[in-house]
Design an enzyme around this catalytic site. Sequence first.
Site, PDB file in Angstrom:
ATOM      1  N   GLU A 196       1.094  -0.315  -5.143  1.00 25.98           N
ATOM      2  CA  GLU A 196      -0.056   0.582  -5.190  1.00 25.98           C
ATOM      3  C   GLU A 196       0.509   1.995  -5.171  1.00 25.98           C
ATOM      4  O   GLU A 196       0.795   2.561  -4.130  1.00 25.98           O
ATOM      5  CB  GLU A 196      -1.003   0.332  -4.008  1.00 25.98           C
TER       6      GLU A 196
ATOM      7  N   ASP B 182       0.826  -1.207   0.000  1.00 28.67           N
ATOM      8  CA  ASP B 182       0.000   0.000   0.000  1.00 28.67           C
ATOM      9  C   ASP B 182       0.864   1.263   0.000  1.00 28.67           C
ATOM     10  O   ASP B 182       1.887   1.330   0.688  1.00 28.67           O
ATOM     11  CB  ASP B 182      -0.873  -0.019   1.268  1.00 28.67           C
TER      12      ASP B 182
HETATM   13  C1  OTU Z   1      -4.150   3.701  -0.280  1.00 29.54           C
HETATM   14  O1  OTU Z   1      -4.543   4.724  -1.156  1.00 29.54           O
HETATM   15  C2  OTU Z   1      -5.383   2.848  -0.009  1.00 29.54           C
HETATM   16  O2  OTU Z   1      -5.824   2.252  -1.193  1.00 29.54           O
HETATM   17  C3  OTU Z   1      -6.445   3.710   0.623  1.00 29.54           C
HETATM   18  O3  OTU Z   1      -7.648   3.032   0.803  1.00 29.54           O
HETATM   19  C4  OTU Z   1      -5.901   4.218   1.923  1.00 29.54           C
HETATM   20  O4  OTU Z   1      -6.790   5.162   2.455  1.00 29.54           O
HETATM   21  C5  OTU Z   1      -4.531   4.876   1.777  1.00 29.54           C
HETATM   22  O5  OTU Z   1      -3.637   4.167   0.935  1.00 29.54           O
HETATM   23  C6  OTU Z   1      -3.870   4.943   3.112  1.00 29.54           C
HETATM   24  O6  OTU Z   1      -3.543   3.664   3.589  1.00 29.54           O
HETATM   25  O7  OTU Z   1      -1.784   5.902  -1.037  1.00 29.54           O
HETATM   26  O8  OTU Z   1      -0.514   5.593  -3.419  1.00 29.54           O
HETATM   27  O9  OTU Z   1      -6.558   9.035  -3.328  1.00 29.54           O
HETATM   28  O10 OTU Z   1      -5.669   6.688  -3.915  1.00 29.54           O
HETATM   29  O11 OTU Z   1      -4.494   7.366  -0.667  1.00 29.54           O
HETATM   30  C7  OTU Z   1      -1.823   5.907  -3.378  1.00 29.54           C
HETATM   31  C8  OTU Z   1      -6.532   8.204  -2.268  1.00 29.54           C
HETATM   32  C9  OTU Z   1      -2.426   5.784  -2.010  1.00 29.54           C
HETATM   33  C10 OTU Z   1      -5.803   6.939  -2.568  1.00 29.54           C
HETATM   34  C11 OTU Z   1      -4.425   6.968  -1.963  1.00 29.54           C
HETATM   35  C12 OTU Z   1      -3.843   5.607  -2.018  1.00 29.54           C
END
Ligand code: OTU
Length: 650
Positions: A326, A284
């Site tokens: 991600e 993440d």
């Molecule tokens: C990710 O998201 C997760 O998919 C989100 O659900 C979480 O809220 C976030 O991390 C924190 O853990 O970090 O690199 O625009 O696209 O926050 C991208 C919001 C991330 C998400 C962004 C994303």
Amino acid sequence: MYEQVSHSLLNEILDELKPEIRKQDLRHFYTRLGANFYAIHSLFHVLYGERDDFKEQMIHLVEVMASQYIKRPDALEKLDIEREQDHNWFLSQEWVGMALYSDGFAGNLKGLEEKLSYFNELGINMVHVMPILKCPEGASDGGYAVSDFRDIDPRAGSLDDLLSLATSMRKRGILLTLDVVLNHTSNEHLWAQKARQGETQYQDYYYIFENREIPDMFEETMPEIFPQTAPGNFTWDEAMEKWVMTVFNNYQWDLNYCNPAVFIEMLDIILFWSNHGADIIRLDAVAFLWKKIGTTSQNQREAHLILQLMKDCCQVTAPGVLFIAEAIVAPVEIAKYFGEDAVIAKECEIAYNATYMALLWDAVATKSTKLLNQGIQSLPDKLDRATWLNYIRCHDDIGLGFDDTDIRLSGYEPQAHRKFLVDYYTGVYDDSPARGQPFGYNEKSGDVRISGSLASLIGLEAALERNDPVEIDIAIKKILLLNSMIFSFGGMPLLYYGDELGTLNDYSYLEDENKAMDSRWLHRPRIDWDKAELRFQHGSIEQRIFDGVKNMIAVRKRISAFADFNNRELLHLQNPHLFAFLRTNLDRPGESILVVGNFDDSPQFLELNELGNRGNFEYGRLRDVYSGKSPNLFNDQLVIPPNQFYWLTD
Ligand code: OTU
């Protein structure tokens, strides 16, 4: 690579390993460690070489890799070796994924295990089970604020439930993807609690500051991720009387990777879940792993070094396990998470294709493929042994992260164009059937993102309210059009649970105080399994979407040209409503598939002579492998009905 300094250090480390580790049969471990040690040592040295305890930390790192190797179940080690032999296994067109919340999908992990036949029915063979680790009772960012990285949240079940699920999935040939939230922990995590109690060892796990001097400097250049719910990037902690860096929500404390202990802890956790049956680990928010004053603190070089080091270490212990990056960042930055200057992925084998996702939504709203064509041209090539996750919707918002230059080259003004898209998808724009909601509005920059389910954003919710069969039909066609694009593009398609049944927005989040402020809950549904039975009723919306997707999956699996070997050629057509590309089977070059989608509400035509000498498409023997029918042709003009697609063979 053999290099004296690192090799003699390796020998010293092996001599100093704990006796219980030395006693084991570590044959495979040692050959892999030997192969990767030069890289591991070099990277660890670049990141942490300045420290007095560098060598102790190195020994600890090797011990963690070795201990987890010893614990690796035989069945998984066997898989590692099979995957080493068939190293391109994940590039095959046979993989089709789905991401889901276990509670929304089936109540909990046990419920999910009972529903595995649903995946076989549809053809899904990779399931990303979104966060299931222990997290706070109240707000937890959908589980992305983890309070114990080694335990399942009791609301989802137990570790035994997960092991049982993983085993059942393996029996059915379904890959398990789990999250490791690398960038932060919940403020309820033991490390955070100890930090709060004043333990400096754990305060060093986070970025903690006595006063606002450094935080203020950071704030000058760091954007806000959740500007409405969590403005600023630092939170005052009463217990410590100090400022903590919290880039996401104020209860998500950013981990400090300047500290090698943090790196080693998180590697241990990745290996822990690998040993509990995860085939793929979703890392993440990887863009955020390294912070630097004077920058956005995203996509830093050191963030890449950390990921390379993670990959090199994981390959030693559990080489069959893949990483998903991600990183929802600019197109030029995304591809870097595969690792640069390489053939095989040096960082993550798989990355979210957020660029393609957002561009597809642009094409739907504008009914034009100008920006889609332009944006895909600017998407850097991926490495040979790496692949995309292609998706339409996920649990997060849709960010309009296109490149401004691309927007201009497509004939739009960037700010006005983004405003149009937000207005379109939030239904403000008069002519729009979309029912999305804004997310993350930033007062300072004017930026805003979009929430909403696939079906509601495409217009199905509005069409159903109006009870308009024509509009319903259009919405279904558009849903299938978008699916056809992610299934054929190259990479692993990742469906989002519920979308295969046309699930609408879920407004119930507004009644929950822990969710009401975060519109992403609009599209995190609870599956109504009684309603899902309608997929068996001929002519129902559920049946039309479900069977359409199911057929696409089945056809995709049969067509080797859909495997991801950099075998896609984008076609530059005159018609601005069409998006078309050619997929070639590299083993049998004659076997090509022409993919073409019409994003307009009227029929469009394609001049087959525009294809030049690619394939034999101009001879007019075309057949659509999805429907099994031949398309309409007038001489060499191919007609594509409104909001439809073809997967054509010649
Ligand atoms: C990710 O998201 C997760 O998919 C989100 O659900 C979480 O809220 C976030 O991390 C924190 O853990 O970090 O690199 O625009 O696209 O926050 C991208 C919001 C991330 C998400 C962004 C994303």
